[in-house]
Write a protein that holds these residues in place. Structure first.
Motif, PDB file in Angstrom:
ATOM      1  N   PRO A 311       0.800  -1.232   0.000  1.00 26.82           N
ATOM      2  CA  PRO A 311       0.000   0.000   0.000  1.00 26.82           C
ATOM      3  C   PRO A 311       0.826   1.272   0.000  1.00 26.82           C
ATOM      4  O   PRO A 311       0.486   2.244  -0.685  1.00 26.82           O
ATOM      5  N   ILE A 312       1.936   1.297   0.729  1.00 24.49           N
ATOM      6  CA  ILE A 312       2.716   2.530   0.848  1.00 24.49           C
ATOM      7  C   ILE A 312       3.487   2.795  -0.444  1.00 24.49           C
ATOM      8  O   ILE A 312       3.478   3.920  -0.969  1.00 24.49           O
ATOM      9  N   SER A 313       4.163   1.779  -0.957  1.00 26.56           N
ATOM     10  CA  SER A 313       4.911   1.958  -2.208  1.00 26.56           C
ATOM     11  C   SER A 313       3.979   2.340  -3.347  1.00 26.56           C
ATOM     12  O   SER A 313       4.298   3.217  -4.165  1.00 26.56           O
ATOM     13  N   SER A 314       2.813   1.701  -3.421  1.00 23.10           N
ATOM     14  CA  SER A 314       1.860   1.997  -4.494  1.00 23.10           C
ATOM     15  C   SER A 314       1.309   3.408  -4.365  1.00 23.10           C
ATOM     16  O   SER A 314       1.067   4.088  -5.379  1.00 23.10           O
ATOM     17  N   ALA A 315       1.125   3.883  -3.142  1.00 22.95           N
ATOM     18  CA  ALA A 315       0.614   5.236  -2.950  1.00 22.95           C
ATOM     19  C   ALA A 315       1.603   6.275  -3.486  1.00 22.95           C
ATOM     20  O   ALA A 315       1.199   7.255  -4.126  1.00 22.95           O
ATOM     21  N   PHE A 316       2.873   6.066  -3.248  1.00 19.02           N
ATOM     22  CA  PHE A 316       3.867   7.005  -3.777  1.00 19.02           C
ATOM     23  C   PHE A 316       4.030   6.838  -5.284  1.00 19.02           C
ATOM     24  O   PHE A 316       4.276   7.821  -6.000  1.00 19.02           O
ATOM     25  N   ALA A 317       3.905   5.607  -5.779  1.00 22.78           N
ATOM     26  CA  ALA A 317       4.037   5.387  -7.224  1.00 22.78           C
ATOM     27  C   ALA A 317       2.925   6.089  -7.996  1.00 22.78           C
ATOM     28  O   ALA A 317       3.152   6.575  -9.114  1.00 22.78           O
ATOM     29  N   GLU A 318       1.749   6.160  -7.446  1.00 24.36           N
ATOM     30  CA  GLU A 318       0.642   6.841  -8.111  1.00 24.36           C
ATOM     31  C   GLU A 318       0.871   8.345  -8.232  1.00 24.36           C
ATOM     32  O   GLU A 318       0.222   9.011  -9.030  1.00 24.36           O
ATOM     33  N   HIS A 319       1.761   8.867  -7.408  1.00 25.14           N
ATOM     34  CA  HIS A 319       2.089  10.293  -7.480  1.00 25.14           C
ATOM     35  C   HIS A 319       3.453  10.520  -8.137  1.00 25.14           C
ATOM     36  O   HIS A 319       4.083  11.572  -7.937  1.00 25.14           O
ATOM     37  N   GLY A 320       3.930   9.525  -8.910  1.00 26.18           N
ATOM     38  CA  GLY A 320       5.150   9.682  -9.679  1.00 26.18           C
ATOM     39  C   GLY A 320       6.433   9.522  -8.900  1.00 26.18           C
ATOM     40  O   GLY A 320       7.485   9.994  -9.358  1.00 26.18           O
ATOM     41  N   MET A 321       6.396   8.866  -7.752  1.00 25.42           N
ATOM     42  CA  MET A 321       7.610   8.672  -6.931  1.00 25.42           C
ATOM     43  C   MET A 321       7.900   7.180  -6.814  1.00 25.42           C
ATOM     44  O   MET A 321       7.889   6.603  -5.737  1.00 25.42           O
ATOM     45  N   GLN A 322       8.194   6.556  -7.969  1.00 23.06           N
ATOM     46  CA  GLN A 322       8.492   5.124  -7.951  1.00 23.06           C
ATOM     47  C   GLN A 322       9.770   4.815  -7.184  1.00 23.06           C
ATOM     48  O   GLN A 322       9.898   3.729  -6.601  1.00 23.06           O
ATOM     49  N   TRP A 323      10.700   5.747  -7.187  1.00 27.95           N
ATOM     50  CA  TRP A 323      11.959   5.512  -6.479  1.00 27.95           C
ATOM     51  C   TRP A 323      11.769   5.393  -4.973  1.00 27.95           C
ATOM     52  O   TRP A 323      12.639   4.845  -4.266  1.00 27.95           O
TER      53      TRP A 323
END
Length: 575
Positions: A311-323
Motif C-alpha cells: 500500500p505505501i509503495s503503491s501510494a507514492f508510485a501513483e504520485h510519480g515517486m516510484q523511487w
C-alpha cells in the motif's frame, strides 16, 4: 529462590499435586545476586530499552496492515483504529511496567505468574511464550527474503545459495536467507547484551527514518494534491463504528513487542526507574508513528483503491515517486531484522528462568562468565528457530503466536490484580516483637526457631515462658502488642477482605473469559451467544464494582524488589 506453601500436612496424593501446581515463589531478585554464576550483566539504560521496545514492536506488518485494514474494516478512520489499539496496548504496558519494576528478574510473564498465581499456570505461560517467540521469529525470518529480493530485481534474481529452493521428495520450500539471518542474530546476541542492543538500535533507526520519510514526503504530496482520500462520499467512517473497532482489533497485534523489554529486567541498571520509562516511551513512539503513517497513506489514496500487498509503495508510485519504493523496502527489511532480534532475545532468558526454578534442566541456566549472557540457551534458541525458518512454512502456525501473546497479557493483568488486593509476599512478625525475640536468642544463645512462645494478656502487654540455657524457665516481658483486641479484629477483617478479593478476582476473570469467547465465536447459536455475553458481562461488571469498593492491601507498597522477604521459613497465610 523461596517458595510459599500451605502449612497443613497429610493432604494426600491429589492434594500434594494440587499444592505443587499452586505453590508460588518469592521475589528472587535479591537471591539471584548472591550467586554470581547466574548473574546477568547490568548494562541497559532507558535508551537501550527504547531501542529494544521500538525495534521489537515496529515490524514490516505496518507496511502491509495499513492497506488491508483500510480496505476491509476501517476506511479513512484507520488512524482512529490505531489510536484505540494503542490505548488497549498501553493498559497492558502499564501492567508489565509495574510488575517488571517490582520484580526485576528474567522471565517476563512467566516470572510474574509464578510469583502471583502458581507453578502450574507459570509452566503453561512459559511454554506459551517459548512457542510465541520461536514461531514468531521463524515467521519473521522467512519474510525477509521476498523483501530482500526486491533489490536484486526479483526472487529469481537472487544468488543460488540465497534463493528459496523447492525439494520435491520432501514437498517443502527451504529458505537459506532466513536460516542465515537467524544464525547471525544468534551470534550477535551471544556477544553481549549491550553490543546486541547497540546494533538493534542502529537497525531500528534506519526503520524509523524510513517511516519519517513516508510521513514527511507523504504530507507534502497530500497538501499538494488536496488529500483525495478524505473527500469520499462515504464519509470518515466508511464501514461505521463497528468496522473501525474491528480494524482496531486487527491492528492491535502491530503493538506486540514491548513485552520484550520486560524480559531484560535483570540486565537493567536501575529497573525501578528505567523499566516503566522504557516501556512507556517505546510504546508512545510506536503509536505516534503508526497514527501518522496511517493518516498520510489513507489521505493520499482512497481506501478502496489501495494495493493490499504494497500500500505505501503503491501510494507514492501513483504520485510519480516510484523511487520511494527502495526507501520503503529498505525500511521493511530493517524492520524485519530488528523484529527478529526482538523475538530471539527474550526466549533464552525465559529458558534460563525456568531452569533456575527447576522446570527445565540446569543446562539452560548457565551464564557465560565473560559475556554474562545465557549462551547455551541462546544457541539452543537460535538452532531451533533456524531449523523452523529453513524447513517449514510457518504461516499455518502463525495463529498460535497470537494465542501465546494473549495468554501472557491476560496473566500479567491478573497478576496485577493479585498484587494489589492479595499480594503473595508474607508479612513477618511485628518488628518490635521480632527484635525482642532476636535479642533474647542472641543473649542466651537460643535458636529463635526452638523458642516455645506462650503469650497471655498482662495489662496491655504480653509475656512468655522461654527455656533458657542453664536456667529455669524465666518470664520475659514483651512491651509490644497494645490493643490486642482491636488488632485481633483487624486480622479477622483483613482475612475476610483477602477472601472476598480473591473470589472477586476469580469472578472477574470468568466473566471476561465468557464475554470474550461469546463475542468472538460466531458459530455459537444466537440465544446461547447472547446469554453467555450477558452472564459474562454481569460477572465482569460485578467484579469490577466490588474491587472498586474493596480497599487494596497495604502490603502492595512493599511488594517486590524493595520488600525483600525476611530470612527463615515463610508459610502462606489463608487468602
Amino acid at each position: 529462590m523461596g517458595f510459599l506453601f500451605d502449612s497443613q500436612k497429610g493432604v494426600g496424593l491429589w492434594g500434594g499435586c494440587l499444592r505443587s501446581l499452586l505453590r508460588r515463589k518469592q521475589v528472587d531478585s535479591a537471591h539471584v545476586k548472591a550467586n554470581a554464576h547466574h548473574q546477568l550483566a547490568k548494562e541497559l539504560s532507558v535508551p537501550h530499552l527504547i531501542a529494544i521496545g521500538v525495534g521489537s514492536t515496529i515490524g514490516a506488518g505496518v507496511y502491509i496492515l495499513v492497506g488491508t485494514v483500510a480496505r476491509e474494516h476501517s476506511g479513512p478512520a484507520l488512524s482512529i483504529s490505531f489510536l484505540i489499539a494503542g490505548i488497549a496496548a498501553a493498559l497492558s504496558a502499564f501492567c508489565y511496567a509495574e510488575l517488571a519494576s517490582r520484580c526485576p528478574s528474567a522471565g517476563s510473564a512467566y516470572h510474574y505468574s509464578y510469583i502471583c498465581v502458581g507453578e502450574g499456570v507459570a509452566w503453561l505461560i512459559g511454554w506459551a511464550l517459548i512457542l510465541e517467540y520461536t514461531i514468531g521469529g521463524s515467521a519473521v525470518a522467512r519474510g525477509i527474503s521476498p523483501n530482500l529480493a526486491f533489490f536484486f530485481g526479483g526472487q529469481d534474481s537472487l544468488p543460488i545459495f540465497l534463493a528459496r529452493q523447492y525439494i520435491p521428495g520432501l514437498d517443502i520450500v527451504v529458505d537459506p536467507v532466513a536460516a542465515i539471518l537467524v544464525f547471525i542474530v544468534t551470534g550477535l546476541l551471544c556477544v553481549g547484551i549491550k553490543e546486541s542492543t547497540l546494533v538493534q538500535g542502529m537497525v531500528t533507526t534506519v526503520n524509523v527514518c524510513a517511516m519519517l520519510f513516508v510521513i514527511i514526503a507523504g504530507s507534502y504530496l497530500g497538501f499538494k494534491t488536496g488529500w483525495a482520500g478524505y473527500g469520499l462520499p462515504t464519509g470518515f467512517f466508511a464501514f461505521g463504528v463497528d468496522g473501525m473497532l474491528a480494524g482496531s482489533a486487527t491492528v492491535f497485534f502491530a503493538y506486540i513487542g514491548f513485552d520484550s523489554v520486560a524480559s531484560t529486567a535483570e540486565e537493567v541498571k536501575n529497573p525501578q526507574r528505567d523499566l516503566p520509562l522504557g516501556i512507556g516511551l517505546a510504546l508512545s513512539i510506536c503509536c505516534t508513528l503508526y497514527i501518522l503513517v496511517s493518516v498520510v497513506i489513507v489521505g493520499l489514496v482512497p481506501y478502496h483503491a489501495m494495493n493490499p500487498d504494497t500500500p505505501i509503495s503503491s501510494a507514492f508510485a501513483e504520485h510519480g515517486m516510484q523511487w520511494a519504493a527502495y526507501i520503503i523496502t529498505a525500511g521493511a527489511v530493517m524492520a524485519l531484522c530488528s523484529t527478529l532480534m526482538g523475538s530471539i532475545l527474550p526466549q533464552p532468558r525465559i529458558l534460563m528462568a525456568m531452569a533456575r526454578d527447576g522446570l527445565l534442566p540446569s543446562f539452560f541456566s548457565d551464564v557465560n562468565k565473560n559475556t554474562q549472557v545465557p549462551v547455551k540457551s541462546t544457541l539452543a534458541t537460535g538452532i531451533g528457530a533456524a531449523m523452523l525458518a529453513f524447513f517449514m512454512d510457518v504461516d499455518q502456525l502463525a495463529g498460535m503466536v497470537s494465542v501465546g501473546t494473549l495468554l501472557a497479557f491476560t496473566m500479567v493483568a491478573i497478576s496485577v490484580l493479585i498484587l494489589r488486593y492479595v499480594p503473595p509476599d508474607m508479612v513477618p512478625f511485628p518488628s518490635s516483637l521480632q527484635d525482642t525475640i532476636d535479642f533474647v536468642s542472641l543473649q542466651y544463645g537460643v535458636n529463635s526457631q526452638n523458642i516455645n512462645v506462650e503469650t497471655s494478656d498482662v495489662n496491655g502487654g504480653t509475656s512468655s515462658n522461654l527455656p533458657l540455657l542453664g536456667k529455669k524457665n524465666t518470664v520475659v516481658d514483651y512491651p509490644k502488642i497494645v490493643k490486642q483486641e482491636a488488632q485481633g479484629n483487624y486480622v479477622l477483617n483483613e482475612e475476610n477482605r483477602r477472601k472476598i478479593a480473591g473470589s472477586t478476582i476469580a469472578f472477574t476473570c470468568i466473566g471476561a473469559f465468557l464475554l470474550t469467547y461469546a463475542a468472538t465465536d460466531l458459530n455459537i447459536p444466537r440465544p446461547v451467544r447472547f446469554t453467555l455475553c450477558g452472564v459474562g458481562g454481569a460477572l465482569l461488571l460485578f467484579g469490577l464494582i466490588v474491587l472498586t469498593l474493596i480497599e487494596q492491601d497495604d502490603a502492595r507498597h512493599s511488594f517486590g524488589h524493595s520488600g525483600v522477604p525476611p530470612p527463615g521459613p515463610v508459610f502462606q497465610s489463608g487468602s
